[in-house]
Design a protein around this motif. Structure first.
Motif, PDB file in Angstrom:
ATOM      1  N   ASN A 107       4.273  13.178  13.045  1.00 39.03           N
ATOM      2  CA  ASN A 107       3.702  13.688  11.798  1.00 39.03           C
ATOM      3  C   ASN A 107       4.676  13.715  10.639  1.00 39.03           C
ATOM      4  OD1 ASN A 107       1.141  14.352  12.957  1.00 39.03           O
ATOM      5  ND2 ASN A 107       2.152  16.074  13.973  1.00 39.03           N
ATOM      6  N   THR A 108       5.901  13.408  10.913  1.00 36.22           N
ATOM      7  CA  THR A 108       6.919  13.417   9.852  1.00 36.22           C
ATOM      8  C   THR A 108       7.803  12.195   9.995  1.00 36.22           C
ATOM      9  OG1 THR A 108       8.386  14.757  11.240  1.00 36.22           O
ATOM     10  CG2 THR A 108       7.016  15.954   9.656  1.00 36.22           C
ATOM     11  N   ALA A 109       8.632  12.005   8.991  1.00 31.13           N
ATOM     12  CA  ALA A 109       9.579  10.892   9.036  1.00 31.13           C
ATOM     13  C   ALA A 109      10.837  11.287   8.312  1.00 31.13           C
ATOM     14  CB  ALA A 109       8.963   9.651   8.397  1.00 31.13           C
ATOM     15  N   VAL A 110      11.950  10.697   8.721  1.00 31.62           N
ATOM     16  CA  VAL A 110      13.230  10.927   8.051  1.00 31.62           C
ATOM     17  C   VAL A 110      13.477   9.753   7.119  1.00 31.62           C
ATOM     18  CG1 VAL A 110      15.706  11.210   8.378  1.00 31.62           C
ATOM     19  CG2 VAL A 110      14.111  12.208  10.028  1.00 31.62           C
ATOM     20  N   LEU A 168      23.137  15.772  10.492  1.00 26.81           N
ATOM     21  CA  LEU A 168      24.176  16.314   9.613  1.00 26.81           C
ATOM     22  C   LEU A 168      24.948  15.239   8.872  1.00 26.81           C
ATOM     23  CD1 LEU A 168      25.570  19.202  11.832  1.00 26.81           C
ATOM     24  CD2 LEU A 168      24.265  19.421   9.721  1.00 26.81           C
ATOM     25  N   ASN A 169      25.103  14.077   9.492  1.00 18.98           N
ATOM     26  CA  ASN A 169      25.941  13.047   8.897  1.00 18.98           C
ATOM     27  C   ASN A 169      25.132  12.052   8.075  1.00 18.98           C
ATOM     28  OD1 ASN A 169      24.561  12.056  11.053  1.00 18.98           O
ATOM     29  ND2 ASN A 169      26.216  10.776  11.823  1.00 18.98           N
ATOM     30  N   LEU A 170      23.908  12.434   7.745  1.00 22.07           N
ATOM     31  CA  LEU A 170      23.024  11.511   7.041  1.00 22.07           C
ATOM     32  C   LEU A 170      22.486  12.195   5.787  1.00 22.07           C
ATOM     33  CD1 LEU A 170      21.976   8.653   7.943  1.00 22.07           C
ATOM     34  CD2 LEU A 170      19.878   9.781   8.631  1.00 22.07           C
ATOM     35  N   LYS A 171      22.582  11.480   4.669  1.00 26.93           N
ATOM     36  CA  LYS A 171      21.969  12.016   3.448  1.00 26.93           C
ATOM     37  C   LYS A 171      20.504  11.570   3.475  1.00 26.93           C
ATOM     38  CE  LYS A 171      25.614  12.933   0.168  1.00 26.93           C
ATOM     39  NZ  LYS A 171      26.489  13.448   1.133  1.00 26.93           N
ATOM     40  N   ALA A 172      19.652  12.486   3.892  1.00 26.87           N
ATOM     41  CA  ALA A 172      18.254  12.127   4.096  1.00 26.87           C
ATOM     42  C   ALA A 172      17.369  13.341   3.821  1.00 26.87           C
ATOM     43  CB  ALA A 172      18.040  11.630   5.532  1.00 26.87           C
ATOM     44  N   VAL A 173      16.069  13.067   3.808  1.00 28.70           N
ATOM     45  CA  VAL A 173      15.083  14.142   3.653  1.00 28.70           C
ATOM     46  C   VAL A 173      13.972  13.926   4.662  1.00 28.70           C
ATOM     47  CG1 VAL A 173      15.517  14.615   1.219  1.00 28.70           C
ATOM     48  CG2 VAL A 173      13.843  12.867   1.844  1.00 28.70           C
ATOM     49  N   LEU A 174      13.237  14.998   4.910  1.00 29.51           N
ATOM     50  CA  LEU A 174      12.099  14.935   5.818  1.00 29.51           C
ATOM     51  C   LEU A 174      10.825  14.881   4.974  1.00 29.51           C
ATOM     52  CD1 LEU A 174      11.877  15.122   8.941  1.00 29.51           C
ATOM     53  CD2 LEU A 174      11.303  17.504   8.649  1.00 29.51           C
ATOM     54  N   VAL A 175       9.938  13.931   5.303  1.00 31.41           N
ATOM     55  CA  VAL A 175       8.689  13.817   4.548  1.00 31.41           C
ATOM     56  C   VAL A 175       7.501  14.161   5.436  1.00 31.41           C
ATOM     57  CG1 VAL A 175       9.620  12.143   2.938  1.00 31.41           C
ATOM     58  CG2 VAL A 175       8.478  11.355   5.017  1.00 31.41           C
ATOM     59  N   SER A 176       6.361  14.361   4.780  1.00 29.59           N
ATOM     60  CA  SER A 176       5.201  14.951   5.462  1.00 29.59           C
ATOM     61  C   SER A 176       4.286  13.939   6.149  1.00 29.59           C
ATOM     62  CB  SER A 176       4.375  15.749   4.438  1.00 29.59           C
ATOM     63  OG  SER A 176       3.977  14.880   3.383  1.00 29.59           O
ATOM     64  N   ARG A 213       0.867  -1.168   0.000  1.00 23.67           N
ATOM     65  CA  ARG A 213       0.000   0.000   0.000  1.00 23.67           C
ATOM     66  C   ARG A 213       0.903   1.217   0.000  1.00 23.67           C
ATOM     67  NH1 ARG A 213      -2.215   3.404   4.111  1.00 23.67           N
ATOM     68  NH2 ARG A 213      -0.940   2.361   5.682  1.00 23.67           N
ATOM     69  N   GLY A 214       0.638   2.126  -0.935  1.00 27.49           N
ATOM     70  CA  GLY A 214       1.508   3.299  -1.032  1.00 27.49           C
ATOM     71  C   GLY A 214       0.945   4.483  -0.275  1.00 27.49           C
ATOM     72  N   VAL A 215       1.752   5.063   0.585  1.00 29.77           N
ATOM     73  CA  VAL A 215       1.344   6.273   1.316  1.00 29.77           C
ATOM     74  C   VAL A 215       2.052   7.465   0.669  1.00 29.77           C
ATOM     75  CG1 VAL A 215       1.328   7.457   3.529  1.00 29.77           C
ATOM     76  CG2 VAL A 215       1.093   4.954   3.445  1.00 29.77           C
ATOM     77  N   PRO A 216       1.329   8.348   0.038  1.00 27.73           N
ATOM     78  CA  PRO A 216       1.997   9.486  -0.629  1.00 27.73           C
ATOM     79  C   PRO A 216       2.533  10.465   0.411  1.00 27.73           C
ATOM     80  CG  PRO A 216      -0.374   9.709  -0.781  1.00 27.73           C
ATOM     81  CD  PRO A 216      -0.120   8.403  -0.093  1.00 27.73           C
ATOM     82  N   ALA A 217       3.660  11.048   0.085  1.00 32.43           N
ATOM     83  CA  ALA A 217       4.268  12.020   0.995  1.00 32.43           C
ATOM     84  C   ALA A 217       5.009  13.081   0.197  1.00 32.43           C
ATOM     85  CB  ALA A 217       5.232  11.325   1.952  1.00 32.43           C
ATOM     86  N   LYS A 218       5.039  14.293   0.739  1.00 32.57           N
ATOM     87  CA  LYS A 218       5.794  15.369   0.078  1.00 32.57           C
ATOM     88  C   LYS A 218       7.103  15.574   0.845  1.00 32.57           C
ATOM     89  CE  LYS A 218       2.620  18.334  -2.367  1.00 32.57           C
ATOM     90  NZ  LYS A 218       3.277  18.081  -3.649  1.00 32.57           N
ATOM     91  N   ILE A 219       8.134  15.959   0.119  1.00 35.73           N
ATOM     92  CA  ILE A 219       9.394  16.312   0.773  1.00 35.73           C
ATOM     93  C   ILE A 219       9.212  17.690   1.399  1.00 35.73           C
ATOM     94  CG2 ILE A 219      11.874  16.627   0.465  1.00 35.73           C
ATOM     95  CD1 ILE A 219      10.912  13.837  -0.306  1.00 35.73           C
TER      96      ILE A 219
END
Lengths: 261, 173
Positions: free
Chosen positions: A155-158, A118-126, A105-111
């Motif tokens: 409410n968010t995730a990395v 700082l040491n992680l190549k990541a983004v925060l999603v909605s 099941r796909g949960v849509p999220a915006k960046i």
């Protein structure tokens, strides 16, 4: 011979004529007045009236021009927004089509932001815990694998990206079925490791997720092989990939949550 | 000089006639094309009267009568209901004022401007008397909203016109 009264009359003749004519005009009916006015309009007054109309047209054109310029600016902005919406629609439809064919099941999220670490190549999603997101859930875009959920908040995730060196991914060559591990290695970019030198892989081959490791489902686009080198004495090939996803242009993603079935 | 081979008096008459025609064209161009565009506080200057006073006091009754009648006639044609009114007022004013040219010898621009405004107010009264059905509703509104601004504007425009004319005359002499 002119008499004194004749000379006096002669001197004032023009005045009397003008007075009589004026009084005649004043006393005339509407029809006669309109007729005379029309004659004056079409002869003596015509150039002035024509000039007046032309000036009025020009000033109307100027006003109309200003209004049209403002309208064009508004429409350009609207058009730009609509194009953005169209592209987003296309990306989401593409993503939705993929999600429907899997057991996820796909949960849509915006960046919504960059990495809080700082040491992680990541983004925060909605999306976060309240949306059913859990750690290690795979994250994809319409083009392919993006990464996996690293940390979940209410409410968010990395989401750690594939560009992070600590996010390896088990993959398979779609054509030759050769297994390997995709990693991101600094200046080299995305590389395919653990492919023995005798295995057959070629530039242009599509690399997809193998489903091994238990995180990512099988068949997700990862990248395309761009370079293959076999060095003497090395037991593994050195393979470079072009990622399927442009990590600099991420806007929407899907977090894959396994369905209960 | 126009009509260079004519008798000086005839030459003078031709020059005056040409001037009258030119000023009629100027008046019509102003009235039709420019007047509405320079409105300020509800008023506009009455160039017709300013030029009539100018011709009367500078060129005499002949030129003033011609200008007053013809100019008034063409201006009346713009509002046919009043056809003949401005022609009559222009003829009478131009002729009477022009007849007094030799006796008055007024050169002062302030006085000439004052005469222009007086004639303007007199014409307004005459028009109201001639056409009572076309009178403005409230006299107070008419006085403050139209007559007074037009009178002030006419005075200032006349003052400027006669001052420039006087300076030009001084420069040429």
């Amino acid at each position: 011979m002119w008499s004194f009264s004749d000379r006096r009359l002669g001197r004032h003749l023009h005045f009397y004529v003008a007075i009589v004519l004026s009084l005649a005009l004043l006393a005339s009916g509407h029809r006669q007045k309109n007729l005379l006015a029309q004659i004056c309009h079409s002869t003596v007054l015509f150039p002035f009236l024509y000039l007046n109309e032309t000036i009025a047209e020009w000033s109307n054109l100027s006003e109309e021009n200003r209004e049209l310029s403002s309208l064009v600016a508004r429409l350009l902005l609207e058009n730009s927004s609509l194009k953005e919406a169209e592209l987003e629609n296309y990306r989401l439809r593409k993503l939705l089509n993929f999600v429907r064919t899997t057991r996820f099941r796909g949960v849509p999220a915006k960046i919504v932001g960059g990495s809080p670490h700082l040491n992680l190549k990541a983004v925060l999603v909605s999306v976060g815990r309240r949306d059913g997101i859990r750690r290690n859930m795979p994250v994809i875009s319409s083009d392919g694998v993006v990464g996996k959920v690293f940390e979940v908040l209410e409410n968010t995730a990395v989401v750690v990206l594939l560009t992070d060196p600590n996010c390896p991914l088990a993959v398979i060559d779609q054509k030759t079925r050769v297994l390997g591990i995709v990693r991101w290695r600094g200046h080299q970019g995305m590389v395919l490791d653990n492919v023995p030198y005798q295995e057959s892989v070629s530039p242009g081959d599509t690399i997809i997720s193998s489903g091994m490791g238990g995180v990512f489902p099988v068949g997700l686009n990862v990248g395309i092989i761009t370079k293959v080198r076999s060095e003497k004495g090395e037991i593994f090939k050195k393979i470079e990939l072009e990622p399927a996803v442009n990590f600099n242009c991420l806007e929407e993603v899907y977090i894959l949550s396994p369905t209960k079935e | 000089m126009l009509g260079g081979g004519l008798h000086p008096i005839a030459n003078q008459r031709v020059s005056a006639a040409a001037l009258v025609l030119i000023l009629i064209v100027v008046t019509l161009a102003y009235q039709i094309n420019l007047r509405e565009r320079i409105e300020a506080f509800g008023g506009t200057p009455d160039l017709n009267i300013i030029l009539l006073v100018f011709l009367s006091l500078s060129y005499g009754r002949g030129a003033a009568l011609s200008f007053g009648f013809l100019g008034g006639l063409f201006l009346d044609a713009l509002a046919p209901h009043f056809l003949g009114a401005t022609a009559l007022l222009g003829s009478v004013t131009g002729y009477l004022l022009g007849s007094l040219k030799a006796k008055l010898l007024i050169e002062n621009p302030w006085v000439r401007a004052g005469i222009s405004v007086a004639i303007f107010c007199l014409w307004e009264v005459c028009l109201i008397l001639l056409y009572p059905s076309s009178s403005p509703g409230s006299f107070g509104n008419y006085l403050g909203g139209q007559l007074f601004p037009c009178a002030v504007y006419t005075y200032l425009a006349a003052l400027l016109f006669f001052w420039i004319f006087q300076k030009r005359g001084e420069a040429s002499s």
